[in-house]
Structures are given as C-alpha cells and as structure tokens.
Enzyme design. Sequence first.
Site, PDB file in Angstrom:
ATOM      1  N   GLU A 123      -8.266 -11.187   5.546  1.00  0.00           N
ATOM      2  CA  GLU A 123      -8.208 -10.077   5.059  1.00  0.00           C
ATOM      3  C   GLU A 123      -7.705 -10.063   3.569  1.00  0.00           C
ATOM      4  O   GLU A 123      -7.629 -11.188   3.066  1.00  0.00           O
ATOM      5  CB  GLU A 123      -7.360  -9.263   5.869  1.00  0.00           C
ATOM      6  N   HIS A 237      -4.494   2.531   2.957  1.00  0.00           N
ATOM      7  CA  HIS A 237      -5.667   1.678   3.026  1.00  0.00           C
ATOM      8  C   HIS A 237      -6.904   2.105   2.498  1.00  0.00           C
ATOM      9  O   HIS A 237      -7.361   3.404   2.567  1.00  0.00           O
ATOM     10  CB  HIS A 237      -5.785   1.472   4.557  1.00  0.00           C
ATOM     11  N   ARG A 287      -4.496  -5.144  -1.190  1.00  0.00           N
ATOM     12  CA  ARG A 287      -4.912  -3.618  -0.520  1.00  0.00           C
ATOM     13  C   ARG A 287      -4.958  -2.602  -1.722  1.00  0.00           C
ATOM     14  O   ARG A 287      -5.444  -1.840  -2.130  1.00  0.00           O
ATOM     15  CB  ARG A 287      -4.238  -3.473   0.528  1.00  0.00           C
ATOM     16  N   HIS A 346      -1.163   4.508   5.130  1.00  0.00           N
ATOM     17  CA  HIS A 346      -1.461   3.660   6.001  1.00  0.00           C
ATOM     18  C   HIS A 346      -0.281   2.993   6.182  1.00  0.00           C
ATOM     19  O   HIS A 346       0.225   2.766   7.739  1.00  0.00           O
ATOM     20  CB  HIS A 346      -2.546   2.521   5.587  1.00  0.00           C
ATOM     21  N   ARG A 381       2.245  -4.628   0.993  1.00  0.00           N
ATOM     22  CA  ARG A 381       2.229  -5.409   2.172  1.00  0.00           C
ATOM     23  C   ARG A 381       0.954  -6.285   2.213  1.00  0.00           C
ATOM     24  O   ARG A 381      -0.203  -5.840   2.193  1.00  0.00           O
ATOM     25  CB  ARG A 381       2.464  -4.657   3.564  1.00  0.00           C
TER      26      ARG A 381
HETATM   27  C1  SIN Z   1      -6.716  -3.794   9.029  1.00  0.00           C
HETATM   28  O1  SIN Z   1      -7.236  -4.134  10.039  1.00  0.00           O
HETATM   29  O2  SIN Z   1      -7.385  -3.593   7.860  1.00  0.00           O
HETATM   30  C2  SIN Z   1      -5.425  -3.310   8.978  1.00  0.00           C
HETATM   31  C3  SIN Z   1      -4.571  -4.533   9.160  1.00  0.00           C
HETATM   32  C4  SIN Z   1      -3.166  -4.058   8.425  1.00  0.00           C
HETATM   33  O3  SIN Z   1      -2.983  -2.974   8.196  1.00  0.00           O
HETATM   34  O4  SIN Z   1      -2.688  -5.232   8.255  1.00  0.00           O
END
Ligand code: SIN
Length: 532
Positions: A123, A237, A287, A346, A381
């Site tokens: 991610e 998010h 993010r 988020h 985060r």
């Molecule tokens: C996501 O799946 O994009 C969220 C995971 C997270 O907030 O760490």
Amino acid sequence: MTTSPTTSGVRDERVDIVVVGGGAAGLSAARVAARAGLRVVVLVKSADTATRYAQGGIAYVATGGADSVDAHVEDTVVAGAGLCDVDAARSIVSSGADVVESLVARSGRFDRAVDGALARTREGGHHARRIVHAGGDATGAEVQRTLTADAQVAGLDIRSGVTVLRVPAGPYGVHGVLATDGTDTLVFHARAVVLATGGLGQLYTCSTNPSGATADGIALALDAGADVADLEFVQFHPTALYSPEVPVDGRRPLVSEAVRGEGAVLIDMHGESVTAGVHPLGDLAPRDVVARAVTARMHALGVDHVLLDATGVERVGERFPTVTASCRELGLDPARDPIPVAPAAHYACGGVVTDAHGRTCVPGLYAVGELARTGLHGGNRLASNSLLEGLVTGERAGRAAAEFAAAASRAVPGGDEIAFATARVLPRPVLQALTTAYASVLRDGSGLDELVAVLSSADTVTVDGARIAEDAALTVAAEALARAASARTESRGAHTRTDHPDRDDELCVPITVRRSESGELDVTVPRLTGVD
Ligand code: SIN
C-alpha cells in the site's frame, strides 16, 4: 464543574479494570488483563467497530525474509513527516510478528499464497510487500471475528449498548467509570481504565468510520486530566467510494489502497493521471500526498470526485470482494467501470498521549488503538499500521493495567463521589458542516479561528445521556483539533495550511492540548529553536 446524577436508577459495581471499546485494541487489552486473573468488564457502545471496516491489512515483517523491521520503521517515519517517535515506532513494529502469529494460532484465517505462506500486498508509502490480509479486503472483519470468538471462549464480561459518560479521576488516579445503558446510570468502581474508543471520523460530513466514531475517548481523557497531541493530523483516505448522496450515518465505503497496490490507477474525467509528477511513488505515495493530489485535481476541474481505474487488476472481484460489493450497490462493476472516489476522513493520527504500552500521564488510565498518540504515526499514518498498533498496544496496555490494578492499594472511592460532567455542545450537523468546511484536507488560519470561536461559545449542558455525551465529545475534540491546527502555522503530513504552505522546522514537535483547571483547553507549542 460537576453536578449530581439526576436519573432515577443508579447501579453500582466493583471491578478491577474497565475496558471501554470492543474493537481490536479493546478486546486485546481485555483478554490479556482477564488472563492475569483480574475482574475485567468491557463496555461497548455498539458492535459496529472501526476494526470491522479495515480493509487493507496488517503491516508487519516476518522473520527471515528480505524485508526488515528497519525498513518498515523507515517507511513509517518517512510517512510520519518528522513527527514519529522513532523508539515507539520501532518498539511497536518489532512486535508485529508476535501478534499476527498469535491471531493465526487462535484461528485467524489470513489469505495464503500458492506456497502456503501468508500472502502479502503493498500500500501507499511501503517499499515492500509486507501487508497480510484476510478475505481479500476484509481483514478487519476477520480480526474482529477472531477476537470476538476468542472473547466468548474466554468468557469475557462484555456489556453492549453502554456509553461511558465520564472517567472520574483524582490526584492518585482514576476511580472508575460513570456510564449509561440508556435507562440507568451505571457506576463501575475500578482501579484501572483502558480507553479503546476508536477515532473521530464523525467530526466530518463524510468519513470511512462507523457512526460510533465520535471522539469519546478524547473527551473522557481530557476530562480526567490526560494530554492529547497531534490532533490536527486527521488522515483523509484518498479513495472513499463516492456517490452524490451524503450517507445517512456519514460513512462512505472504503476503496482500499491495496487496490492501487495491485495496479489500479487514479485518473480524472479526461483520463489523465492524478498523481503524475507529484511523488516518485505515484499512486502509491503516502496517503497525505495522494489525498492532496486528488483534492487539488477536484478543485482544478470543479468536480466532486475522480476515478480509480481498477479494470487492469487481475480477478479484481475475487481479490477485493468488499470493494466490489460496495461498487455493485451503485450499479458499478470494478472489472469494467472506473470507480468514482473522493477523499473522506479516515483516521486520527494523533490522540491521547501515551507511551508504547498505552500509559497516559493519569495513574491507572490507559489509551490504545486509534484513540492513542503513541508516536507511531507522527503527522501521517503509514497504511495498515493501525491494526498492528491496536493489537500490539492493546495487549501491552492490558498487561500494564493488570499490573497496576493488582498493585494498587488505595481504597476505591464510594458512589457518592461520582458526578456528571458539564460540557459545551454544538448540534452535530452544524459541527460536522463547520469542521468539514474549515478543517479538512486544506485549512487556513481564518477558517480555523472561526471554527474555534463558534465551538468555544457553544451552550454548556450536563453530560448525562448517550447522545449528549457523543455530541459533547465531538465538540471538545473539534475545538482541540482546531486550536492545534491554528497553532501549527506550517504544512506537514496530513495538515496542510493554504496560508502556510511550507514546513517550519521549528514546529517539528507535537502540539499538545490539555484541559486547564478552569475547564478551558490549553495548547502547548514547544517551538524548537536554532533549527536550520
Ligand atoms: C486501506 O485499505 O486502504 C486502509 C488501510 C488503512 O487504513 O491502513
């Protein structure tokens, strides 16, 4: 200021430890504390925890591979924009393998690769595929299932439909918890209290959080005398599923970052990349970077969403069943149709100040999970570090609370010392509209000051019921957030000031908020001096 209970029924109980919240962090804490032989009660507002909605997974490094704890810490600290506590981050990240192996041993069903090893994805902000997942994109649901089943087997005392109104505390620490089940006032006398109440997404009109994410723990901890920090860093998010209607409970379904990890790309209505040239990691940048890029493109084009093209992701329906189901409710098939997405609140990167074992500055008071500010997340985060933190610090706080409660010799005070708090309350729709307007992805000083002015002149009420407690918590959390965001006259991590677009190295420190004796919020900004 306090006032005496006015409701008719008051029920009293004596326990050793009260855990508030039934998500990953709360149940982990309760399990460990109960195993130490203490009387533990878990108070839960609703089974609809934030843990249930976590999609991407749990980031951790297995022993013996090419990846390393150092590399995971490095990615965490880079994403955190200078504000991580590196020692706390290392301590928490190093315990990842233990908690995941423990979940697997307790029948946690994580996805496996063809060789039988745990499957791993990537991610934003991660330089390695180190995120384990379950049910494709239903990791949180599987973690919740595992912990809930385990709690039932262990016979944990879980009371549902209970809202905590106050954690009374004196110079020697907490006295227990004052709560309501909607009918009676409940008084739990306890030596230790573990707060695991989750986040504050309901401060905003649109969030990926469930309806119970109303900042309860922030209000309870501030009232008890604890500090909060880094509250200005609300992580948006970048890819919440967009639809024109504002959801009734404020929750928008998430479109996991792991979809981008498997090759999906962010494009605008003209098919142009949203993140090209913004960051070397492109759509997998941290993010905050991606949320800003999406917001900037929406503003530039005067639109309210962009598109996530997942049509090139192999077997997208199988790999991401939760996302696919949410898309289907809008009549979309991610294998064929670009997915409309927009940023939504988020995750609270900051929260109640604790060490890496959940200890606050108030004796006997612990905070864990999204509520806590351990220093792992800093200003932004890293993806999939949240379940990791909740599981690790939950267990540690359970252990620390059990040790504290077992050693505490002071007498537990009687029920006549219990009193309701009073607090300022703004009606929720007004508060959400103002916070969304003035404290979202982009902020400026005049908007934040306007927000502080409205919040600090709201009416004062007695906090004696569930809904009023939530609204009071949202109001005090919004004020603390706005005051901290106003004091942070720079842009860093998830806090972007359009009137102060650059970083100010003198402000590379946590901004702390504490309730003063008069009940007002005091903000401490420990400016670093002599920084180049
Ligand atoms: C996501 O799946 O994009 C969220 C995971 C997270 O907030 O760490």
